[in-house]
Design a protein around this motif. Structure first.
Motif, mmCIF file in Angstrom:
data_model
loop_
_atom_site.group_PDB
_atom_site.id
_atom_site.type_symbol
_atom_site.label_atom_id
_atom_site.label_comp_id
_atom_site.label_asym_id
_atom_site.label_seq_id
_atom_site.Cartn_x
_atom_site.Cartn_y
_atom_site.Cartn_z
ATOM 1 N N TYR A 71 0.813 -1.340 -0.066
ATOM 2 C CA TYR A 71 0.094 -0.096 0.001
ATOM 3 C C TYR A 71 1.050 1.423 0.072
ATOM 4 O O TYR A 71 1.925 1.266 0.905
ATOM 5 C CB TYR A 71 -0.929 0.007 1.218
ATOM 6 N N ARG A 96 -3.214 0.314 10.006
ATOM 7 C CA ARG A 96 -4.234 0.986 9.036
ATOM 8 C C ARG A 96 -5.147 0.206 8.756
ATOM 9 O O ARG A 96 -6.474 0.617 8.544
ATOM 10 C CB ARG A 96 -3.196 1.264 7.841
ATOM 11 N N PHE A 97 -4.938 -1.386 8.354
ATOM 12 C CA PHE A 97 -6.179 -2.167 7.970
ATOM 13 C C PHE A 97 -6.611 -2.945 9.293
ATOM 14 O O PHE A 97 -7.532 -3.572 9.251
ATOM 15 C CB PHE A 97 -5.473 -2.870 6.954
ATOM 16 N N LEU A 116 -11.192 -5.858 0.924
ATOM 17 C CA LEU A 116 -10.838 -4.959 2.076
ATOM 18 C C LEU A 116 -12.386 -4.362 2.657
ATOM 19 O O LEU A 116 -13.462 -3.972 2.015
ATOM 20 C CB LEU A 116 -10.383 -3.580 1.586
ATOM 21 N N ASP A 123 -8.398 4.834 3.837
ATOM 22 C CA ASP A 123 -7.868 3.608 2.856
ATOM 23 C C ASP A 123 -7.548 4.056 1.287
ATOM 24 O O ASP A 123 -6.903 3.175 0.815
ATOM 25 C CB ASP A 123 -8.986 2.450 2.947
#
Length: 217
Positions: A71, A96-97, A116, A123
């Protein structure tokens, strides 16, 4: 007065590189083809599938196959690895995820997509898909730009577009299949030639160490 024989002026290394560029180690045609949509729009709070597929002339073997998803928050930002395949799928749990990344592809079917979940505004960015399937020597790469929307765009009547798209898509699928078969044949032939050339070169080195060939007898 005797004339000296003409000799070319010396050329420094930088100039020679400009005049005679060194070819790449392998032709681009030998590299894998990785395909992904350039841009994907996702509604905030929903789930979105980031599709990535690839073409290979060889069967996928888990012990050799490798996959990296990274990413990038911006164009010049560093890439962050968050999902990879080494014998099995391994998620790199970035803050982040969290646990919102779900691998939904199937490498044996040349699909390395992921989903996702609960998409957030943060994002947005570029998602890079890297694939290597030996004996293919070159790693393939594709990028997806994810755009997160705060409201759903208005719907449009796309019946005609769907019909036309289906017709054109079917024709293109046949063309792509034929081209892929031809390319695989050429790629395997080229790799065999490269291997034979390497063996010939190694045998030549061995003969030069004291084993005379028949031509010198």
């Amino acid at each position: 007065i005797s004339q000296q024989p003409w000799r070319p002026a010396p050329v420094n290394s930088s100039t020679s590189l400009l005049l005679f560029p060194v070819p790449a180690a392998a032709p681009p045609a030998l590299g894998m083809e990785v395909m992904a949509p350039a841009t994907i729009n996702a509604l905030n709070g929903t789930s979105v599938k980031l599709s990535c597929t690839f073409n290979s002339c060889y069967k996928v073997e888990n012990k050799q196959f490798s996959l990296n998803w990274t990413y990038q928050e911006c164009k010049n930002c560093s890439e962050e690895l968050f999902l990879q395949f080494r014998t099995k799928i391994m998620n790199k749990q970035l803050d982040r995820f969290g646990n919102r990344v779900e691998f939904t592809g199937n490498p044996t079917k040349y699909d390395v997509s992921f989903t996702l979940n609960n998409v957030q505004l943060e994002d947005e960015g570029t998602y890079n898909c890297y694939v290597l399937n030996p004996p293919d020597r070159q790693r393939g790469h594709a990028s997806i730009s994810l755009k997160v929307l705060t409201k759903e765009p208005p719907k449009r009547d796309s019946t005609v577009a769907v019909i036309v798209g289906a017709s054109v898509g079917g024709f293109l699928a046949v063309v792509i299949l034929v081209l892929m078969v031809v390319k695989c044949v050429r790629r395997k032939k080229q790799q065999r030639l490269n291997t034979d050339d390497q063996k010939t070169e190694e045998e030549g080195k061995t003969d030069g160490e004291g084993n005379p060939d028949e031509g010198t007898k």
